[in-house]
Design a protein around this motif. Structure first.
Motif, PDB file in Angstrom:
ATOM      1  N   ARG A 150       0.851  -1.192   0.000  1.00 14.55           N
ATOM      2  CA  ARG A 150       0.000   0.000   0.000  1.00 14.55           C
ATOM      3  C   ARG A 150       0.884   1.237   0.000  1.00 14.55           C
ATOM      4  N   CYS A 229      -7.361   3.122  -4.356  1.00 16.45           N
ATOM      5  CA  CYS A 229      -8.148   2.941  -3.140  1.00 16.45           C
ATOM      6  C   CYS A 229      -8.560   4.285  -2.560  1.00 16.45           C
ATOM      7  N   GLY A 234      -9.076  -0.685   1.921  1.00 14.91           N
ATOM      8  CA  GLY A 234      -8.141  -1.514   1.197  1.00 14.91           C
ATOM      9  C   GLY A 234      -8.333  -2.982   1.492  1.00 14.91           C
ATOM     10  N   ALA A 240      -4.615  -0.547   5.887  1.00 17.02           N
ATOM     11  CA  ALA A 240      -5.232   0.708   5.432  1.00 17.02           C
ATOM     12  C   ALA A 240      -5.435   1.684   6.586  1.00 17.02           C
ATOM     13  N   TYR A 253      -4.164   7.077  -2.909  1.00 14.54           N
ATOM     14  CA  TYR A 253      -3.963   5.793  -2.233  1.00 14.54           C
ATOM     15  C   TYR A 253      -3.996   4.680  -3.273  1.00 14.54           C
TER      16      TYR A 253
END
Length: 258
Positions: A150, A229, A234, A240, A253
């Motif tokens: 991420r 995202c 997420g 997240a 994101y």
């Protein structure tokens, strides 16, 4: 009030190179903790080593990750009253988090398929494009099958939309940065407020969604593995949830699956 009596004597927003030393000093001041204990062994090297410490993932650019199962890492030195971190050593931070100092411009000191997640908030824009691609390749390498990366970073599209439409974003962003206390209020000039994402805070490359997809593709992620995202949304809610609220106005994101 004379310049000598202002809270920020000599500060000139129009000279970003001249502010670099001040911002480095600010970073050093916040890289502190109450208790920093070196572990007998070095950082975990493989999946078994991570699991032995109760760790499932890595947060980059974090002296003290908020994830209870995360290993925090940063290029900068972390300090307590009596200890200073050194690369290649594992540390316990304030008795409840793990940290190791490392440079993402170098190969990561972890085995293939070591972790289930990797997280980095507002880090990738601080390195050049070639360094970013090499680091993302390394992040993909250390992820286990089914793992998730991420990334969050300032969104170039948001800045340019704000500049072109005058929708109030740049003014809101200026007010937010002023409350953080990095210096006196920024100039209100729209061109300045766009330029500062390129020229301040050590930024090297600014991304939109397509540019993130590009570098992730160069790093080996397939297009179908990359998704846009929302804030704190997420594949893994625990990862997240590491998104911080004060950056939502400017942030994009993105997640990529291994």
């Amino acid at each position: 009030m004379t310049e000598q009596n202002t809270p920020f004597p000599g500060w000139d927003w129009d000279d970003p190179d001249g502010l670099a030393e001040r911002l480095d000093a600010f970073s050093a001041n916040v890289a502190t903790c109450t208790k920093l204990e070196a572990a007998p062994a070095g950082p975990p090297r493989d999946h078994a080593g991570f699991r032995e410490l109760g760790l499932t993932g890595i947060e980059f650019a974090a002296f003290r990750t908020a994830h209870p199962e995360g290993l925090g890492t940063d290029l900068a030195t972390l300090r307590s009253a009596d200890t200073t971190s050194e690369p290649g050593t594992l540390y316990r931070v304030d008795g409840d988090r793990w940290f190791t100092q490392l440079d993402i411009a170098r190969p990561l000191p972890f085995a293939d398929a070591s972790v289930d997640w990797v997280y980095a908030e507002h880090l990738i824009e601080h390195v050049t494009l070639p360094v970013a691609v090499r680091w993302l390749r390394e992040a993909r390498r250390v992820l286990r099958p089914g793992g998730v990366l991420r990334l969050t970073t300032p969104d170039l599209a948001r800045y340019l939309t704000g500049y072109a439409t005058g929708d109030g974003f740049l003014a809101k962003h200026r007010r937010r940065l002023t409350t953080l206390g990095f210096g006196p209020p920024m100039p209100a000039r729209p061109a300045f407020l766009v330029n500062q994402i390129f020229r301040h805070y050590g930024h090297q490359w600014i991304y939109d969604l397509d540019e993130l997809r590009h570098v992730l593709g160069l790093a080996g992620f397939e297009p179908g593995q990359v998704r846009h995202c929302a804030y704190r949304q997420g594949a893994r809610p625990d990862v997240a949830d590491l998104d911080t609220a004060f950056r939502t106005d400017e942030t994009i994101y993105v997640e990529a699956d291994r």
